[in-house]
Scaffold this active site. Structure first.
Site, PDB file in Angstrom:
ATOM      1  N   ASP A 221      -0.777 -15.809   2.696  1.00 61.68           N
ATOM      2  CA  ASP A 221      -2.294 -15.506   2.665  1.00 61.68           C
ATOM      3  C   ASP A 221      -2.946 -16.068   3.992  1.00 61.68           C
ATOM      4  OD1 ASP A 221      -5.034 -15.434   1.624  1.00 61.68           O
ATOM      5  OD2 ASP A 221      -4.180 -15.218  -0.201  1.00 61.68           O
ATOM      6  N   HIS A 244      -2.251 -13.702   6.604  1.00 64.48           N
ATOM      7  CA  HIS A 244      -3.514 -12.777   6.749  1.00 64.48           C
ATOM      8  C   HIS A 244      -4.575 -13.259   7.832  1.00 64.48           C
ATOM      9  CE1 HIS A 244      -3.206 -11.467   2.224  1.00 64.48           C
ATOM     10  NE2 HIS A 244      -2.102 -11.159   2.959  1.00 64.48           N
TER      11      HIS A 244
END
Ligand SMILES: *[C@@H]1O[C@H](CO)[C@@H](O)[C@H](O)[C@H]1NC(C)=O
Ligand SMILES: *[C@@H]1O[C@H](CO)[C@@H](O)[C@H](O)[C@H]1NC(C)=O
Length: 395
Positions: A221, A244
């Protein structure tokens, strides 16, 4: 001659006293003296807690030593600091702290290792291995599984240092800094699989004066996520990927929400990440804001969305709100951002229809897609560009 001899002797004696006193002043607490075992299977939770209690009661600076080897922390543990006498407690970790292999044991706790209301705590060196992979695969199956625990968190604390710590395979967030004042994280290494769910590297929320330096983060993430209520955040020299990207948000889920201001991200590389430099907000009413942000000196390598403001954030595309985000975004500077995009649109400013972005500035940007200039896409975004900007600004 005799006077000189006596003088010299006194000098040596005084030095001896000084050294002895300084050593005594820094009390040492070795977790093994409290019963911890470096065998990876004896639960050392009680021993760690006993060492903490002793260090916390020390009237001078205290060091808790975790020697080399693998120490099992078999349940979620909270180090509370409210009644500590010591104003400087240093965890010196040579070894690895491991979580139970059964993810259910800590999987319902908010965090595995948590510090609450501490002041002057440093964590130096060491590895935290949360063994999260089995929970990730549970989550990707249709089985019901616990939400998962964050690995390390500091809440309501001041003057925190995390230096040279590695965190691997967290069930959820690796490191969380929340409601803290003055924290310095450096030389941190985060590693987890690129497809592991919600395994943010470092999450900062409701905090002031947080600095993150010289860290290497690869996870499933956000490498760094910046939640509501942060100000004076400095992030420098970060390698991110997989992951991310470095994200401000998500913001604006709540109607009443503290804003984010004065954030600098300087010298960062993004390798194969979903995003580079991102701001994300939900499309709902909110009194939140993001202002005075500088993104400077970033190198993108095959990044899907190198520069992105997404005010219609809705990751699962289910029940998405469409009200227009109330989060006001202003004074966001991008300077010296170079490299390659993995998609055609390298620069996206998808701002709120009710609160358009203001004061976005682009200076010296060059992002390419398949060896050609990439594209830019704007909606409700205002600002200026200077220097050479490729793709051409759509502001
Ligand atoms: C912004 O934050 C930095 C630390 O990141 C701090 O040194 C500086 O004083 C802050 N600026 C303002 C205007 O608060
Ligand atoms: C942008 O970068 C590409 C690839 O490095 C380079 O070929 C191109 O000349 C650069 N464009 C500008 C305007 O600097």
């Amino acid at each position: 001659m005799a006077v000189c001899k006596q003088y010299c002797f006194s000098l040596v004696f005084m030095t001896f006293l000084y050294v002895t006193c300084t050593l005594a002043a820094n009390a040492q607490y070795n977790v093994e003296s409290y019963g911890a075992k470096p065998d990876g299977k004896t639960d050392s939770t009680k021993a760690f807690m006993a060492a903490w209690t002793a260090a916390c009661a020390s009237t001078s600076p205290a060091t808790i030593n975790v020697p080399s080897g693998r120490f099992l922390l078999g349940s979620a543990i909270t180090f509370g600091g409210q009644t500590c006498k010591s104003k400087a407690i240093r965890f010196e970790i040579d070894g690895t702290i491991v979580a139970p292999s059964d993810y259910n044991v800590i999987g319902k706790a908010d965090n595995w290792i948590k510090f609450v209301r501490v002041s002057g705590v440093s964590i130096v060196g060491g590895t935290l291995d949360a063994k999260g992979a089995a929970l990730w695969s549970c989550k990707s199956s249709s089985k019901s599984c616990p939400d998962g625990a964050g690995t390390l968190a500091f809440y309501n604390s001041n003057n925190v240092v995390i230096d040279g710590l590695s965190s691997q395979n967290s069930q959820k967030f690796h490191i969380r800094i929340e409601s803290c004042h003055n924290a310095k994280l450096q030389g941190v290494k985060v590693s987890a699989a690129g497809n592991s769910p919600n395994t943010d590297g470092i999450h900062v929320q409701s905090s002031t004066g947080v600095t993150i330096l010289n860290s290497h983060i690869g996870t499933g993430d956000d490498c760094i996520s910046i939640g509501p209520g942060n100000s004076n955040l400095w992030i420098e020299n970060i390698a991110c990927g997989p992951g991310h990207g470095i994200s401000i948000g998500s913001l604006g889920w709540k109607e009443q929400e503290a804003g984010v201001q004065n954030v600098t991200v300087k010298t960062a590389t993004f390798t194969g990440t979903q995003n580079g430099l991102r701001i994300k907000t939900w499309a709902r009413p909110s009194n939140g804001f993001v202002k005075n942000v500088v993104f400077q000196h970033a190198v993108m390598s095959n990044v899907k969305h190198p520069i992105i403001i997404d005010q219609n954030y809705c990751p699962n595309n289910q029940n998405c709100p469409h009200q227009g985000s109330g989060v006001k975004i202003s004074n966001i500077k991008y300077k010296d951002i170079h490299g390659t995009s993995a998609t055609q649109v390298a620069m996206t400013f998808e701002c709120s229809k009710t609160q358009p972005c203001r004061g976005i500035t682009l200076d010296d940007v060059n992002l390419t897609y398949k060896n050609h200039p990439a594209q830019a896409s704007c909606s409700n975004a205002g600002g200026t560009s200077s220097g050479s900007v490729t793709p051409a600004s759509c502001l």
